[in-house]
Enzyme design. Structure first.
Site, PDB file in Angstrom:
ATOM      1  N   SER A  50       0.859  -1.185   0.000  1.00  0.00           N
ATOM      2  CA  SER A  50       0.000   0.000   0.000  1.00  0.00           C
ATOM      3  C   SER A  50       0.897   1.238   0.000  1.00  0.00           C
ATOM      4  O   SER A  50       2.116   1.127   0.169  1.00  0.00           O
ATOM      5  CB  SER A  50      -0.862  -0.001   1.259  1.00  0.00           C
ATOM      6  N   ASP A  82      -1.269  -1.533  -4.091  1.00  0.00           N
ATOM      7  CA  ASP A  82      -2.610  -1.641  -3.512  1.00  0.00           C
ATOM      8  C   ASP A  82      -3.133  -0.235  -3.192  1.00  0.00           C
ATOM      9  O   ASP A  82      -2.432   0.567  -2.562  1.00  0.00           O
ATOM     10  CB  ASP A  82      -2.495  -2.474  -2.215  1.00  0.00           C
ATOM     11  N   HIS A 180     -12.425  -3.185   5.242  1.00  0.00           N
ATOM     12  CA  HIS A 180     -11.036  -3.381   5.672  1.00  0.00           C
ATOM     13  C   HIS A 180     -10.945  -3.503   7.198  1.00  0.00           C
ATOM     14  O   HIS A 180     -11.799  -2.986   7.912  1.00  0.00           O
ATOM     15  CB  HIS A 180     -10.178  -2.191   5.221  1.00  0.00           C
ATOM     16  N   GLY A 181      -9.908  -4.177   7.665  1.00  0.00           N
ATOM     17  CA  GLY A 181      -9.640  -4.231   9.101  1.00  0.00           C
ATOM     18  C   GLY A 181     -10.215  -5.457   9.786  1.00  0.00           C
ATOM     19  O   GLY A 181     -10.688  -6.394   9.134  1.00  0.00           O
ATOM     20  N   HIS A 210     -11.870  -7.104  -1.746  1.00  0.00           N
ATOM     21  CA  HIS A 210     -11.035  -6.427  -0.737  1.00  0.00           C
ATOM     22  C   HIS A 210     -11.640  -6.691   0.645  1.00  0.00           C
ATOM     23  O   HIS A 210     -12.764  -7.150   0.764  1.00  0.00           O
ATOM     24  CB  HIS A 210     -11.022  -4.914  -0.999  1.00  0.00           C
ATOM     25  N   THR A 256      -5.041  -7.901   7.143  1.00  0.00           N
ATOM     26  CA  THR A 256      -5.310  -8.005   8.583  1.00  0.00           C
ATOM     27  C   THR A 256      -4.908  -9.358   9.172  1.00  0.00           C
ATOM     28  O   THR A 256      -4.309  -9.417  10.255  1.00  0.00           O
ATOM     29  CB  THR A 256      -6.810  -7.719   8.848  1.00  0.00           C
TER      30      THR A 256
HETATM   31  P1  13P Z   1      -8.224  -6.908   5.183  1.00  0.00           P
HETATM   32  O1  13P Z   1      -8.136  -5.716   6.080  1.00  0.00           O
HETATM   33  O2  13P Z   1      -9.512  -7.620   5.360  1.00  0.00           O
HETATM   34  O3  13P Z   1      -7.048  -7.822   5.311  1.00  0.00           O
HETATM   35  O4  13P Z   1      -8.234  -6.354   3.658  1.00  0.00           O
HETATM   36  C1  13P Z   1      -7.044  -6.076   2.991  1.00  0.00           C
HETATM   37  C2  13P Z   1      -7.246  -5.376   1.695  1.00  0.00           C
HETATM   38  O5  13P Z   1      -8.346  -5.257   1.172  1.00  0.00           O
HETATM   39  C3  13P Z   1      -6.052  -4.836   1.040  1.00  0.00           C
HETATM   40  O6  13P Z   1      -6.363  -4.168  -0.147  1.00  0.00           O
HETATM   41  O1  G3H Z   2      -6.504  -2.072   2.035  1.00  0.00           O
HETATM   42  C1  G3H Z   2      -5.807  -1.627   2.940  1.00  0.00           C
HETATM   43  C2  G3H Z   2      -4.624  -2.412   3.364  1.00  0.00           C
HETATM   44  O2  G3H Z   2      -4.960  -3.222   4.459  1.00  0.00           O
HETATM   45  C3  G3H Z   2      -3.433  -1.542   3.586  1.00  0.00           C
HETATM   46  O3  G3H Z   2      -3.445  -0.911   4.821  1.00  0.00           O
HETATM   47  O4  G3H Z   2      -2.649   1.411   4.348  1.00  0.00           O
HETATM   48  O5  G3H Z   2      -2.415   0.384   6.637  1.00  0.00           O
HETATM   49  O6  G3H Z   2      -0.987  -0.403   4.743  1.00  0.00           O
HETATM   50  P1  G3H Z   2      -2.318   0.188   5.168  1.00  0.00           P
HETATM   51 ZN    ZN Z   3      -8.237  -3.113   0.030  1.00  0.00          ZN
END
Ligand code: 13P
Ligand code: G3H
Ligand code: ZN
Length: 307
Positions: A50, A82, A180-181, A210, A256
């Site tokens: 990311s 990402d 996310h998370g 995602h 996560t």
């Molecule tokens: P999680 O937070 O569910 O692992 O999702 C990760 C993600 O979508 C990264 O692009």
């Molecule tokens: O989609 C989000 C990913 O989990 C990346 O998270 O921006 O904390 O690296 P981050």
């Molecule tokens: Zn994502």
């Protein structure tokens, strides 16, 4: 084996209804764990960074570590950006050697999302790199959310078709109830499988899930046992991956779960071995735990043995 473009491994996954795991990495141990797991499972794999991972580790470090790692594996490996949010993010990564990029314009109005995606697509395609875009807003579909609100959050199939035609993106991240998370669902895990099916029928291109971590109980329990705090965490069950993939998801993004595996193992080591202060012994247990969870994901996603 050198890094491969994502579209090379998508062809078979899209044809044969399996998914490839995207695992988010930001340090040496996560990169090694992912590559070792993919090699042992004989699976293609996507390493993703990311913007904040790039900020943390530095683009040159990440690329150098990934390139060093792929020399030791025979399975196809993709390096993917990402959630890029600007043309410059994507351009920088493509020029530095990434083999796939995502431009996430999902927070923008439809027309602006099309415009920025198309700009990235035009540049990426000149470099034989394909582009993942996103339409819809990731978020739960809990019962208490009003129907109208749900509809505006989740990806609309007709809009998705128009979006792909106008932006010419190669794959699409869709909102179908995940987020996310570690806190994805308040009650039962709910994904809109019919929506995946309808969108796949209309588009035919690879679809991306995602916010797909499973947040397994064994990890949250371990984290809690060794002093972590994660009450109410809940993720996507293995059964839901299988169904989503059967309906057309070809890429499943996991970050996560790797964080949970890494941190819970390190917490355990620090607790049971208070005299240990060698970072290699501490981080090494995190690396091992991450490798194990990635091997499990690869099995569930159906990409084991495909490389
Ligand atoms: P999680 O937070 O569910 O692992 O999702 C990760 C993600 O979508 C990264 O692009
Ligand atoms: O989609 C989000 C990913 O989990 C990346 O998270 O921006 O904390 O690296 P981050
Ligand atoms: Zn994502």
């Amino acid at each position: 084996m050198p890094l491969v473009p994502l579209h090379e491994i998508y062809v078979d996954a899209n044809k044969n209804y399996y998914a490839i795991g995207q695992f988010n990495v930001s340090n040496l141990e996560l990169i090694q764990a992912t590559l070792e797991a993919a090699q042992e499972m004989k699976s293609p794999v996507i390493l993703a960074t990311s913007k904040s991972a790039i900020k943390y580790a530095g683009l040159e470090y990440l690329i150098a570590m990934v390139k060093a790692g792929v020399n030791n594996v025979t399975v196809p490996v993709v390096l993917h950006l990402d959630h890029g949010t600007s043309f410059e993010d994507a351009k920088k990564c493509i020029e530095a050697g990434f083999t796939s990029v995502m431009i996430d314009g999902s927070a923008l109005p439809f027309k602006e999302n099309v415009k920025i995606t198309r700009e990235v697509v035009d540049f990426a395609h000149m470099h034989n790199i394909t582009v993942e875009a996103e339409l819809g807003k990731l978020g739960g579909i809990e019962d208490e959310v009003k129907v109208n609100d749900k509809e505006t959050l989740l990806t609309d199939p007709a809009e998705a078709e128009q979006f792909v035609t106008e932006s010419r993106c190669d794959s699409l991240a869709i909102a179908v109830g995940t987020s996310h998370g570690a806190y994805k669902f308040k009650g039962e895990a709910k994904l809109d499988f019919d929506r995946i099916k309808t969108i796949k029928k209309r588009l035919g291109i690879p679809l991306v899930l995602h916010g797909a971590s499973g947040v397994p109980e064994e990890l949250t329990k371990k984290l809690t046992k060794y002093g972590g705090k994660i009450p109410g965490a809940k993720g996507v069950p293995d059964e839901a991956y299988r169904k989503a993939i059967q309906y057309g998801i070809n890429k499943v993004n996991i970050d996560t779960d790797l964080r949970l595996a890494f941190t819970s193992a390190i917490r355990e080591t620090l607790t049971i071995k208070p005299d240990e202060f060698d970072p290699r012994k501490i981080l090494g247990t995190g690396r091992k735990a991450v490798k194990e969870i990635i091997k499990h994901k690869i099995e569930v996603l159906g990409s084991a043995g495909k490389a």
